[in-house]
Write an enzyme that holds these catalytic residues in place. Structure first.
Site, PDB file in Angstrom:
ATOM      1  N   HIS A 135       0.825  -1.213   0.000  1.00 50.05           N
ATOM      2  CA  HIS A 135       0.000   0.000   0.000  1.00 50.05           C
ATOM      3  C   HIS A 135       0.854   1.255   0.000  1.00 50.05           C
ATOM      4  O   HIS A 135       2.046   1.231   0.276  1.00 50.05           O
ATOM      5  CB  HIS A 135      -0.935   0.019   1.217  1.00 50.05           C
ATOM      6  CG  HIS A 135      -0.218   0.070   2.537  1.00 50.05           C
ATOM      7  ND1 HIS A 135       0.386  -1.033   3.095  1.00 50.05           N
ATOM      8  CD2 HIS A 135      -0.004   1.097   3.405  1.00 50.05           C
ATOM      9  CE1 HIS A 135       0.940  -0.703   4.251  1.00 50.05           C
ATOM     10  NE2 HIS A 135       0.719   0.602   4.460  1.00 50.05           N
TER      11      HIS A 135
ATOM     12  N   ASP B  53       0.380   4.798   2.114  1.00 46.90           N
ATOM     13  CA  ASP B  53      -0.405   5.192   3.291  1.00 46.90           C
ATOM     14  C   ASP B  53      -1.569   6.110   2.906  1.00 46.90           C
ATOM     15  O   ASP B  53      -1.409   7.059   2.135  1.00 46.90           O
ATOM     16  CB  ASP B  53       0.486   5.909   4.307  1.00 46.90           C
ATOM     17  CG  ASP B  53       1.429   4.951   5.011  1.00 46.90           C
ATOM     18  OD1 ASP B  53       1.044   3.803   5.258  1.00 46.90           O
ATOM     19  OD2 ASP B  53       2.568   5.372   5.306  1.00 46.90           O
TER      20      ASP B  53
ATOM     21  N   HIS C  50       4.732   0.084   0.162  1.00 49.38           N
ATOM     22  CA  HIS C  50       5.422  -0.630   1.232  1.00 49.38           C
ATOM     23  C   HIS C  50       4.517  -1.704   1.828  1.00 49.38           C
ATOM     24  O   HIS C  50       3.307  -1.696   1.661  1.00 49.38           O
ATOM     25  CB  HIS C  50       5.967   0.318   2.306  1.00 49.38           C
ATOM     26  CG  HIS C  50       4.933   1.131   3.019  1.00 49.38           C
ATOM     27  ND1 HIS C  50       4.428   2.302   2.524  1.00 49.38           N
ATOM     28  CD2 HIS C  50       4.345   0.954   4.222  1.00 49.38           C
ATOM     29  CE1 HIS C  50       3.557   2.822   3.377  1.00 49.38           C
ATOM     30  NE2 HIS C  50       3.481   2.018   4.419  1.00 49.38           N
TER      31      HIS C  50
ATOM     32  N   ARG D 216       5.154   6.968  13.647  1.00 52.66           N
ATOM     33  CA  ARG D 216       5.239   7.534  12.310  1.00 52.66           C
ATOM     34  C   ARG D 216       4.663   8.940  12.299  1.00 52.66           C
ATOM     35  O   ARG D 216       3.655   9.208  12.957  1.00 52.66           O
ATOM     36  CB  ARG D 216       4.453   6.655  11.327  1.00 52.66           C
ATOM     37  CG  ARG D 216       4.638   7.012   9.870  1.00 52.66           C
ATOM     38  CD  ARG D 216       3.772   6.118   9.005  1.00 52.66           C
ATOM     39  NE  ARG D 216       2.414   6.642   8.888  1.00 52.66           N
ATOM     40  CZ  ARG D 216       1.344   5.908   8.616  1.00 52.66           C
ATOM     41  NH1 ARG D 216       1.460   4.603   8.477  1.00 52.66           N
ATOM     42  NH2 ARG D 216       0.157   6.471   8.517  1.00 52.66           N
TER      43      ARG D 216
END
Length: 359
Positions: free
Chosen positions: A169, A171, A313, A329
């Site tokens: 995907h 994000d 990722h 994150r």
């Protein structure tokens, strides 16, 4: 460990308290808080984004001249940098970092001292910080997305029911203005496993045949948050905003490099606009397989900064029965994805650069 739930007053208190997230992750496990009212978060507003990588030095001298060691991990994606602290970057270094990550997709910085407050300041340098519609976060830090998984994680049922190839995907690609430069700081890692795989969407485009490239250019695809909304409802968590989906180009142009990149993935892309369901499903499955099987443009890493626009990722959940994994994150938003028909592929740009150097 079940997540804590806090009040809306606490959740909207953005006074950062200098939390030690490494300590929280180690001692408390999944320490996230959730709001109790949808009104605690406004809908995201559109904004004009100008990427600071446009100011970067083509030689990235402020990075290369100050690193003790720097090398490309693979030919197509990933550069590892030693001797530079992200907490101490100058404005010039941030410009050069934005250009370098736009070109290389993923940057790995080792032995970093950056804490969560410094991470937020770092993220704000690249765009407004994203607050997730459904996930929890540390108390007082709604802009911080926590990564915590162990053998008791509530997500394990979903992870056990899917294959690793289904988890590629970008994000929150369902937002109107998805993320750009993204920072992930790991504080607790298992003794083995727990890496993240990245794939270059520049190279993914380049690996398609010219006929397929031409067919895909100009098409648009729907990106949906519905699965994450369904998970939040199942866990009785508040969905903070009503926005569910966006339409983005299948091939997008990076605003800094001007290179074309494939922008669909199995986690959030649900259909191609204008095609029948049969046609859309077939084309998307072909592209999803293309991404997952692209071993020559993938890299497997721990600890990183990456560009969400031009990399896919895939976190590898091979450690759940071994040890917990914890990190956080920070996710700045950027421009609305677009396609410039005059943009080039990375392969074409590299070929022209080599020819220019020979003159």
């Amino acid at each position: 460990m079940a997540p804590n739930v806090t009040t809306v007053e606490e959740i909207t208190d953005s006074l950062h308290q200098g939390l030690d997230l490494a300590k929280l992750g180690k001692e408390q496990g999944r320490y996230l808080v959730y709001p109790d009212k949808k009104a605690s978060y406004p809908e995201l507003e559109p904004f004009e984004h100008k990427d600071r990588g446009l100011r970067g030095d083509p030689k990235k001298a402020s990075i290369y001249d100050n690193a003790t060691k720097i090398f490309d991990v693979t030919p197509h994606i990933g550069t590892e940098i030693h001797g530079i602290q992200l907490s101490q970057l100058t404005e010039t270094q941030k410009d050069d970092l934005a250009l370098l990550v736009a070109e290389r997709g993923v940057l790995v910085f080792r032995d970093q001292d950056i804490n969560v407050d410094q991470g937020l300041e770092f993220g704000k340098s690249f765009g407004p910080l994203h607050v997730h519609s459904t996930f929890g976060h540390p108390p007082g830090y709604p802009e911080v997305h926590v990564v915590y998984y162990d053998e008791n994680s509530v997500e394990r049922e979903y992870l056990d029911a899917t294959t690793q190839t289904e988890q590629w995907h970008n994000d929150v690609s369902y937002e109107e203005q998805p993320p750009s430069v993204t920072l992930l700081k790991m504080t607790l890692v298992p003794p083995t496993g727990g890496d993240t795989m990245f794939a270059s969407s520049y190279a993914a485009y380049d690996r398609l045949s010219p006929s397929m490239q031409k067919f895909l250019e100009g098409l648009q695809a729907k990106h949906s948050a519905q699965r994450q909304f369904d998970e939040a409802n199942a866990q009785n968590h508040v969905i903070r905003r009503t926005h569910v989906e966006s339409i983005h180009p299948v091939i997008r142009t990076h605003p800094v490099t001007g290179w074309k990149a494939l922008y669909v993935q199995p986690e959030f892309t649900t259909s191609i606009v204008g095609l029948s369901k049969h046609e859309s499903d077939a084309i998307l499955q072909l592209l999803f397989n293309h991404i997952s099987a692209g071993y020559d443009f993938q890299v497997r890493l721990k600890w990183e900064v990456w560009d969400n626009r031009t990399t896919f990722h895939n976190p590898i959940f091979d450690y759940l029965d071994v040890a917990p994994r914890h990190g956080w994150r920070v996710t700045p938003q950027a421009e609305k994805p677009y396609f410039d028909p005059n943009s080039k592929s990375k392969k074409q740009a590299d070929r022209e650069a080599r020819a220019a150097r020979k003159q």
